[in-house]
Design an enzyme around this catalytic site. Structure first.
Site, PDB file in Angstrom:
ATOM      1  N   ARG A 229       0.865  -1.188   0.000  1.00 49.82           N
ATOM      2  CA  ARG A 229       0.000   0.000   0.000  1.00 49.82           C
ATOM      3  C   ARG A 229       0.903   1.240   0.000  1.00 49.82           C
ATOM      4  O   ARG A 229       1.921   1.273   0.715  1.00 49.82           O
ATOM      5  CB  ARG A 229      -0.901   0.024   1.243  1.00 49.82           C
ATOM      6  CG  ARG A 229      -2.048  -0.991   1.232  1.00 49.82           C
ATOM      7  CD  ARG A 229      -3.073  -0.687   0.140  1.00 49.82           C
ATOM      8  NE  ARG A 229      -4.185  -1.612   0.111  1.00 49.82           N
ATOM      9  CZ  ARG A 229      -4.296  -2.676  -0.695  1.00 49.82           C
ATOM     10  NH1 ARG A 229      -3.328  -2.951  -1.553  1.00 49.82           N
ATOM     11  NH2 ARG A 229      -5.365  -3.439  -0.667  1.00 49.82           N
ATOM     12  N   HIS A 277      -1.158  -0.645 -10.068  1.00 50.60           N
ATOM     13  CA  HIS A 277      -1.750  -1.621  -9.121  1.00 50.60           C
ATOM     14  C   HIS A 277      -2.085  -2.940  -9.830  1.00 50.60           C
ATOM     15  O   HIS A 277      -3.241  -3.390  -9.843  1.00 50.60           O
ATOM     16  CB  HIS A 277      -2.998  -1.013  -8.445  1.00 50.60           C
ATOM     17  CG  HIS A 277      -3.293  -1.659  -7.113  1.00 50.60           C
ATOM     18  ND1 HIS A 277      -3.580  -0.941  -5.979  1.00 50.60           N
ATOM     19  CD2 HIS A 277      -3.323  -2.954  -6.733  1.00 50.60           C
ATOM     20  CE1 HIS A 277      -3.788  -1.768  -4.958  1.00 50.60           C
ATOM     21  NE2 HIS A 277      -3.635  -2.999  -5.401  1.00 50.60           N
TER      22      HIS A 277
HETATM   23  P1  NAP Z   1      -1.089 -11.306   5.697  1.00 48.31           P
HETATM   24  O1  NAP Z   1      -1.115 -12.750   5.371  1.00 48.31           O
HETATM   25  O2  NAP Z   1      -1.997 -10.775   6.767  1.00 48.31           O
HETATM   26  O3  NAP Z   1       0.430 -10.919   6.043  1.00 48.31           O
HETATM   27  C1  NAP Z   1       0.781  -9.678   6.578  1.00 48.31           C
HETATM   28  C2  NAP Z   1       2.199  -9.771   7.105  1.00 48.31           C
HETATM   29  O4  NAP Z   1       2.588  -8.487   7.604  1.00 48.31           O
HETATM   30  C3  NAP Z   1       2.326 -10.758   8.264  1.00 48.31           C
HETATM   31  O5  NAP Z   1       3.559 -11.433   8.173  1.00 48.31           O
HETATM   32  C4  NAP Z   1       2.343  -9.835   9.488  1.00 48.31           C
HETATM   33  O6  NAP Z   1       3.070 -10.362  10.599  1.00 48.31           O
HETATM   34  C5  NAP Z   1       3.085  -8.644   8.928  1.00 48.31           C
HETATM   35  N1  NAP Z   1       2.813  -7.445   9.715  1.00 48.31           N
HETATM   36  C6  NAP Z   1       1.618  -6.816   9.927  1.00 48.31           C
HETATM   37  N2  NAP Z   1       1.793  -5.740  10.737  1.00 48.31           N
HETATM   38  C7  NAP Z   1       3.110  -5.697  11.033  1.00 48.31           C
HETATM   39  C8  NAP Z   1       3.916  -4.845  11.832  1.00 48.31           C
HETATM   40  N3  NAP Z   1       3.386  -3.791  12.496  1.00 48.31           N
HETATM   41  N4  NAP Z   1       5.234  -5.109  11.936  1.00 48.31           N
HETATM   42  C9  NAP Z   1       5.776  -6.169  11.293  1.00 48.31           C
HETATM   43  N5  NAP Z   1       5.085  -7.023  10.513  1.00 48.31           N
HETATM   44  C10 NAP Z   1       3.764  -6.783  10.388  1.00 48.31           C
HETATM   45  O7  NAP Z   1      -1.404 -10.416   4.383  1.00 48.31           O
HETATM   46  P2  NAP Z   1      -1.117 -10.833   2.868  1.00 48.31           P
HETATM   47  O8  NAP Z   1      -2.254 -11.639   2.342  1.00 48.31           O
HETATM   48  O9  NAP Z   1       0.268 -11.375   2.786  1.00 48.31           O
HETATM   49  O10 NAP Z   1      -1.231  -9.386   2.165  1.00 48.31           O
HETATM   50  C11 NAP Z   1      -0.344  -8.332   2.478  1.00 48.31           C
HETATM   51  C12 NAP Z   1      -0.804  -7.040   1.818  1.00 48.31           C
HETATM   52  O11 NAP Z   1      -0.553  -7.068   0.417  1.00 48.31           O
HETATM   53  C13 NAP Z   1      -2.322  -6.786   1.882  1.00 48.31           C
HETATM   54  O12 NAP Z   1      -2.698  -6.231   3.124  1.00 48.31           O
HETATM   55  C14 NAP Z   1      -2.542  -5.827   0.737  1.00 48.31           C
HETATM   56  O13 NAP Z   1      -2.455  -4.501   1.194  1.00 48.31           O
HETATM   57  C15 NAP Z   1      -1.386  -6.106  -0.213  1.00 48.31           C
HETATM   58  N6  NAP Z   1      -1.827  -6.617  -1.521  1.00 48.31           N
HETATM   59  C16 NAP Z   1      -1.459  -5.945  -2.654  1.00 48.31           C
HETATM   60  C17 NAP Z   1      -1.852  -6.425  -3.903  1.00 48.31           C
HETATM   61  C18 NAP Z   1      -1.444  -5.709  -5.174  1.00 48.31           C
HETATM   62  O14 NAP Z   1      -1.903  -6.084  -6.253  1.00 48.31           O
HETATM   63  N7  NAP Z   1      -0.581  -4.717  -5.128  1.00 48.31           N
HETATM   64  C19 NAP Z   1      -2.600  -7.601  -3.995  1.00 48.31           C
HETATM   65  C20 NAP Z   1      -2.962  -8.258  -2.829  1.00 48.31           C
HETATM   66  C21 NAP Z   1      -2.563  -7.763  -1.586  1.00 48.31           C
HETATM   67  P3  NAP Z   1       2.622 -11.748  11.325  1.00 48.31           P
HETATM   68  O15 NAP Z   1       2.885 -12.814  10.319  1.00 48.31           O
HETATM   69  O16 NAP Z   1       3.530 -11.824  12.479  1.00 48.31           O
HETATM   70  O17 NAP Z   1       1.158 -11.566  11.652  1.00 48.31           O
END
Ligand code: NAP
Length: 314
Positions: A229, A277
């Protein structure tokens, strides 16, 4: 049974989603319709809605609602707009989405690793010059956010020979990739990464995480890939780090405002690659099948999938 679809998107996109969802849900005796096309009794009874960036007013008009199934992985907007509703917010966790993101991370890591921005500039100048090529194993890729997408990306990079480091909040270890946590762990990843990949959710803790001080802590001449993001990396700090050569290049797929406004300095910046995006679009077919499984399990046994933790914000 009729279920509502609530999404802020254009009419062709909405029609495409409704068609894909109905193809996946027909076997379960469920028909999905746009909320506006749902008869009053179906609105009154709907316990679940399928949503994609929903208008909060639409969900507030569903009195029996217990949970929503989102078609997107990122949930910061739903968390901000819907957290006062007594419902469970379920986000999309699609292995295909993780594979697609891993492919994007590999592609743009290779773009930086193989110096493609520099060779594109050389071609513009009709300038023939070869530069040393480090081995992938001589490059460290740091991944901020080591969840569904970050882990898949890390494993893909590792399989291509890169050194990989992860950073997460509180989750566990990985068999093959060192995982850091906390501010000290972040400092270590920033100091070691030649390429830094951001795959964090946008939360109060991650907003503005990559500020002037943290970018200054990165290896001089490192590059950034932000596929998570926009507001996680501060725009002014990023532009400043690029202008000083602290950062060599940034590949950005996400922005504070999307679409990126025409006058924005990123568009013409020689050291920024702007993507609209597109790093990991949700696939209609695989996402619809996953959503259908979740809804079928709810209808059969009353199971609501695990929801977003509203206090953590992801
Ligand atoms: P996820 O499975 O919830 O993983 C999020 C990761 O971030 C987890 O490892 C979490 O730690 C870590 N995290 C969260 N807050 C943190 C903090 N304060 N300090 C350190 N680490 C932190 O989410 P995901 O499915 O991988 O998706 C991640 C993001 O990608 C989404 O939220 C979205 O914004 C983005 N996204 C972008 C696209 C695009 O096309 N550009 C597509 C899809 C998603 P823990 O493992 O310890 O909980």
């Amino acid at each position: 049974m009729l279920l509502p679809f609530c999404g802020r998107m254009d009419a062709p996109a909405r029609a495409g989603w409704i068609e894909a969802l109905n193809a996946a849900l027909a076997a379960h005796g469920v028909e999905v319709r746009a909320l506006a096309d749902l008869p009053p009794e179906a609105r009154a009874q709907a316990e679940v809605a399928i949503v994609a960036n929903p208008d909060p007013a639409e969900l507030r008009a569903l009195p029996a609602l217990r949970w929503v199934q989102s078609l997107w992985a990122g949930v910061e907007r739903m968390v901000a707009e819907l957290s006062d509703l007594p419902i469970t917010l379920v986000r999309l966790e699609d292995p295909q989405l993780a594979a697609t993101m891993a492919e994007a991370v590999l592609a743009w890591t290779l773009y930086l690793h193989r110096d493609m921005p520099r060779y594109a500039r050389q071609q513009q100048a009709r300038h023939w010059q070869q530069h040393p090529l480090p081995l992938p194993g001589e490059r460290t890729v740091g991944i901020l956010g080591f969840g569904n997408l970050g882990r898949a990306a890390g494993e893909r990079l590792l399989a291509n020979g890169f050194k990989v480091l992860g950073w997460r909040r509180s989750g566990g270890e990985h068999d093959d990739i060192p995982v850091e946590r906390g501010e000290d762990g972040l400092s270590r990843v920033l100091a070691l990464a030649d390429i830094l990949v951001v795959l964090l959710p946008l939360t109060p803790e991650t907003r503005g995480l990559l500020d002037e001080a943290r970018l200054a802590h990165m290896k001089r001449g490192a590059s950034l890939i932000n596929f998570a993001r926009g507001p996680i990396a501060l725009e002014a700090a990023l532009l400043d780090a690029l202008s000083r050569g602290q950062l060599a290049h940034a590949v950005l797929d996400v922005f504070d405002a999307e679409p990126l406004p025409p006058a924005h300095p990123y568009w013409a910046h020689p050291d920024i690659t702007v993507l609209p995006h597109i790093s990991a679009p949700t696939h209609l077919g695989t996402a619809s099948r996953l959503v259908a499984q979740n809804i079928a399990a709810f209808l059969a046994k009353g199971n609501i999938p695990p929801g977003v933790d509203l206090t953590r914000g992801y």
